[in-house]
Design a protein around this motif. Structure first.
Motif, PDB file in Angstrom:
ATOM      1  N   ILE A  93      -6.239  31.748  -7.354  1.00  8.01           N
ATOM      2  CA  ILE A  93      -7.541  32.231  -7.829  1.00  8.01           C
ATOM      3  C   ILE A  93      -7.832  33.666  -7.402  1.00  8.01           C
ATOM      4  CG2 ILE A  93      -8.572  29.940  -8.046  1.00  8.01           C
ATOM      5  CD1 ILE A  93     -10.121  30.749  -5.357  1.00  8.01           C
ATOM      6  N   GLY A  94      -7.164  34.150  -6.365  1.00  5.19           N
ATOM      7  CA  GLY A  94      -7.378  35.517  -5.916  1.00  5.19           C
ATOM      8  C   GLY A  94      -6.563  36.547  -6.670  1.00  5.19           C
ATOM      9  N   ALA A  95      -5.505  36.113  -7.334  1.00  9.00           N
ATOM     10  CA  ALA A  95      -4.602  37.055  -8.001  1.00  9.00           C
ATOM     11  C   ALA A  95      -5.286  37.889  -9.087  1.00  9.00           C
ATOM     12  CB  ALA A  95      -3.393  36.313  -8.565  1.00  9.00           C
ATOM     13  N   PRO A  96      -6.092  37.323  -9.977  1.00 11.23           N
ATOM     14  CA  PRO A  96      -6.674  38.149 -11.037  1.00 11.23           C
ATOM     15  C   PRO A  96      -7.494  39.340 -10.523  1.00 11.23           C
ATOM     16  CG  PRO A  96      -6.885  35.851 -11.618  1.00 11.23           C
ATOM     17  CD  PRO A  96      -6.390  35.906 -10.190  1.00 11.23           C
ATOM     18  N   ALA A  97      -8.065  39.247  -9.334  1.00 13.94           N
ATOM     19  CA  ALA A  97      -8.857  40.357  -8.791  1.00 13.94           C
ATOM     20  C   ALA A  97      -8.003  41.611  -8.583  1.00 13.94           C
ATOM     21  CB  ALA A  97      -9.517  39.935  -7.485  1.00 13.94           C
ATOM     22  N   ARG A  98      -6.688  41.437  -8.476  1.00 14.54           N
ATOM     23  CA  ARG A  98      -5.811  42.606  -8.325  1.00 14.54           C
ATOM     24  C   ARG A  98      -5.730  43.420  -9.613  1.00 14.54           C
ATOM     25  NH1 ARG A  98      -1.614  38.900  -5.638  1.00 14.54           N
ATOM     26  NH2 ARG A  98      -0.395  39.324  -7.501  1.00 14.54           N
ATOM     27  N   ASN A 125     -18.080  39.505  -8.836  1.00 16.31           N
ATOM     28  CA  ASN A 125     -17.852  40.376  -9.980  1.00 16.31           C
ATOM     29  C   ASN A 125     -18.692  41.635  -9.894  1.00 16.31           C
ATOM     30  OD1 ASN A 125     -16.296  38.341 -11.793  1.00 16.31           O
ATOM     31  ND2 ASN A 125     -18.081  37.236 -11.064  1.00 16.31           N
ATOM     32  N   GLU A 126     -18.254  42.639 -10.647  1.00 12.61           N
ATOM     33  CA  GLU A 126     -19.024  43.867 -10.736  1.00 12.61           C
ATOM     34  C   GLU A 126     -18.814  44.471 -12.113  1.00 12.61           C
ATOM     35  OE1 GLU A 126     -19.276  48.078  -8.390  1.00 12.61           O
ATOM     36  OE2 GLU A 126     -18.697  46.297  -7.263  1.00 12.61           O
ATOM     37  N   HIS A 127     -19.911  44.941 -12.698  1.00 13.54           N
ATOM     38  CA  HIS A 127     -19.897  45.528 -14.037  1.00 13.54           C
ATOM     39  C   HIS A 127     -20.817  46.754 -14.006  1.00 13.54           C
ATOM     40  CE1 HIS A 127     -20.932  45.948 -18.306  1.00 13.54           C
ATOM     41  NE2 HIS A 127     -19.796  45.331 -18.554  1.00 13.54           N
ATOM     42  N   PRO A 128     -20.442  47.850 -14.659  1.00 15.61           N
ATOM     43  CA  PRO A 128     -21.262  49.058 -14.579  1.00 15.61           C
ATOM     44  C   PRO A 128     -22.685  48.883 -15.121  1.00 15.61           C
ATOM     45  CG  PRO A 128     -19.413  49.369 -16.100  1.00 15.61           C
ATOM     46  CD  PRO A 128     -19.221  48.047 -15.438  1.00 15.61           C
TER      47      PRO A 128
END
Length: 179
Positions: free
Chosen positions: A29-34, A61-64
């Motif tokens: 579950i941590g892989a996609p954050a890369r 998550n973060e979005h502009p």
């Protein structure tokens, strides 16, 4: 295109690696954050340390435009070396009433693996709604632009899926060559 119709999209990539190797990376579950332009990190909840149907994990998550937020996801499907799916829930009530019901997700995500000659076809799909999300809030403010808002969000999600799939592909093919 209307949010209430729970639209979705998908991307796929051929990975020149065994399905078992792609699976190992895909279920981390941590892989996609890369690779994801939006997901910053993920962590297991409730003392869980590995994927299982019903297990939950937090995604940061973060979005502009939307800013930073946390979601809670619940695994809904785990078919080793074939499929991995989860629903995203607004546990903190950021976009409406706090929701932990998997029948009312903000989105449903799924990876599937198909063995092919010389490797694996890796596919990722997403369906948005029916639960409220940041997109719902934007539609509330601009209902006359719903079609464009939904289409734009699906484009963003496809971009993120492409980045994630290409990252998994590169990692799997690199491990295959190293092994």
């Amino acid at each position: 295109m209307r949010y209430a119709d729970m639209p979705g999209t998908q991307c796929e990539v051929f990975v020149a690696a065994a399905t078992s190797l792609v699976w190992e990376i895909m279920i981390d579950i941590g892989a996609p954050a890369r690779w994801s332009p939006e997901l910053r990190r993920a962590e297991w909840l409730d003392g869980v340390a590995a994927p299982a149907v019903g297990a939950r994990f937090a995604g940061y998550n973060e979005h502009p435009v939307i800013g930073a937020w946390r979601t809670v996801s619940q695994i809904t499907e785990l078919d080793p070396e074939r499929a991995f799916a989860w629903c995203v829930l607004d546990a903190d009530g950021r976009f409406g009433k706090a929701m932990l019901n998997p029948a009312e997700p903000m989105a449903t995500w799924r990876f599937t693996l198909t063995p092919e000659a010389g490797g694996t076809l890796l596919r990722q799909t997403v369906r948005i709604g029916p639960g409220r999300s940041g997109l719902s809030a934007a539609i509330d403010r601009m209902p006359d632009k719903e079609d464009r808002l939904v289409a734009h969000r699906l484009d963003e999600l496809r971009e993120g899926m492409r980045a994630t799939l290409n990252g998994i592909k590169a990692a799997a093919e690199q491990r295959r060559q190293a092994g």
